[in-house]
Design an enzyme around this catalytic site. Sequence first.
Site, PDB file in Angstrom:
ATOM      1  N   CYS A  18      -0.371   4.250   2.256  1.00  0.00           N
ATOM      2  CA  CYS A  18      -0.521   4.149   3.707  1.00  0.00           C
ATOM      3  C   CYS A  18      -0.291   2.715   4.166  1.00  0.00           C
ATOM      4  O   CYS A  18       0.853   2.285   4.267  1.00  0.00           O
ATOM      5  CB  CYS A  18      -1.901   4.672   4.117  1.00  0.00           C
ATOM      6  SG  CYS A  18      -2.103   4.813   5.895  1.00  0.00           S
ATOM      7  N   SER A  19      -1.347   1.972   4.413  1.00  0.00           N
ATOM      8  CA  SER A  19      -1.174   0.673   5.061  1.00  0.00           C
ATOM      9  C   SER A  19      -2.352  -0.263   4.819  1.00  0.00           C
ATOM     10  O   SER A  19      -2.574  -1.161   5.619  1.00  0.00           O
ATOM     11  CB  SER A  19      -1.028   0.888   6.568  1.00  0.00           C
ATOM     12  OG  SER A  19      -2.180   1.567   7.036  1.00  0.00           O
ATOM     13  N   CYS A  20      -3.119  -0.029   3.764  1.00  0.00           N
ATOM     14  CA  CYS A  20      -4.322  -0.845   3.545  1.00  0.00           C
ATOM     15  C   CYS A  20      -3.936  -2.315   3.405  1.00  0.00           C
ATOM     16  O   CYS A  20      -2.946  -2.646   2.754  1.00  0.00           O
ATOM     17  CB  CYS A  20      -5.073  -0.351   2.318  1.00  0.00           C
ATOM     18  SG  CYS A  20      -5.627   1.348   2.529  1.00  0.00           S
ATOM     19  N   CYS A  48       0.891  -1.155   0.000  1.00  0.00           N
ATOM     20  CA  CYS A  48       0.000   0.000   0.000  1.00  0.00           C
ATOM     21  C   CYS A  48       0.934   1.210   0.000  1.00  0.00           C
ATOM     22  O   CYS A  48       1.482   1.559   1.043  1.00  0.00           O
ATOM     23  CB  CYS A  48      -0.917   0.015   1.214  1.00  0.00           C
ATOM     24  SG  CYS A  48      -1.961   1.493   1.262  1.00  0.00           S
TER      25      CYS A  48
END
Lengths: 227, 95
Positions: free
Chosen positions: A114-116, A111
């Site tokens: 971000c951090s999905c 991602c």
Amino acid sequence: MSEQDHDHPHAEITNGDEPPAARRARTLEELLVAKHVVRREDVRRMIDWLVSRSPADGARLVARAWTDPEFKQRLLADARAAALELGLDPGPSPVVVAVENTRGVHHMVVCTLCSCYPRALLGPPPDWYKSLAYRSRAVSDPRGVLAEFGVELDDDVELRVLDSTADMRYLVIPRRPAGTEQMDEAELAALVTRDSMIGVAHPAAPARDGGGPTTPATPGPRSDRVR
Amino acid sequence: MERAVHDRGGWPTDASIDRTEHQLADWEVLTDALVGALGRAGVMNVDELRRGIESMPADEYERASYYERWLYSIEVILTEKGILAGGELDRSLSE
């Protein structure tokens, strides 16, 4: 969770063990509860849910897909529905996409923004997945990143890097290791690591000797093989 | 348009990837749960969380840990919505 849980005494307010953010988070909770913006029991329920998530759920999906070709097709078509079919919680994300690694195609997930991550099925993402280095280099140098994780792909293997969003999260179905033909679903699930479902590792090799050691260079069973 | 700090795909770096496993601390789980509870209460959604994170000054973003960015965002978004007064969290912390 509370300060009283600490098993050693220290001076009030100053807490050398934790960053200022820890106190900030707790104070924020107090404020929001006092303002009736959130209810404490809802926060507790979210905590319980978060700590209950683990890669074991994703591993069950993969092991079922390895042993049941029709289930695999349903998983590839709609991972949310397939998770629900096994009684698993696919989480609030609108779309979870399962992708299959084969002899010719390898997927890895990042991602970049971000951090999905499919947290409901894999638990919280590892720190490295959220790191700036991984988010940058998974795109510009994916084979180098895989090598750092110990995965060497043959030159003729197509590498697909998938960039997640909050509304579309990915789960990799890794290749079933060779020498696992006699294993049942639970035994297979135990081989499916978190990292293999992110696409940065192969599943663990079977502990019992079922036909010699496997190496990444050895072609495993064909992806469409029925045991 | 200048590239925003959160947009890391292909960002020039040869930094190695720190693969140390890290068990989330209680406050990190709490922060995550607060966002979840705020979402369920219809107060703040995940897109707003992201916008708040992405509004961080670049140097702060790069310095902050993952959940410090979340905390920053919650405070920004809830202040924007008038749920928190400006500086209210800091005042509560110094009480």
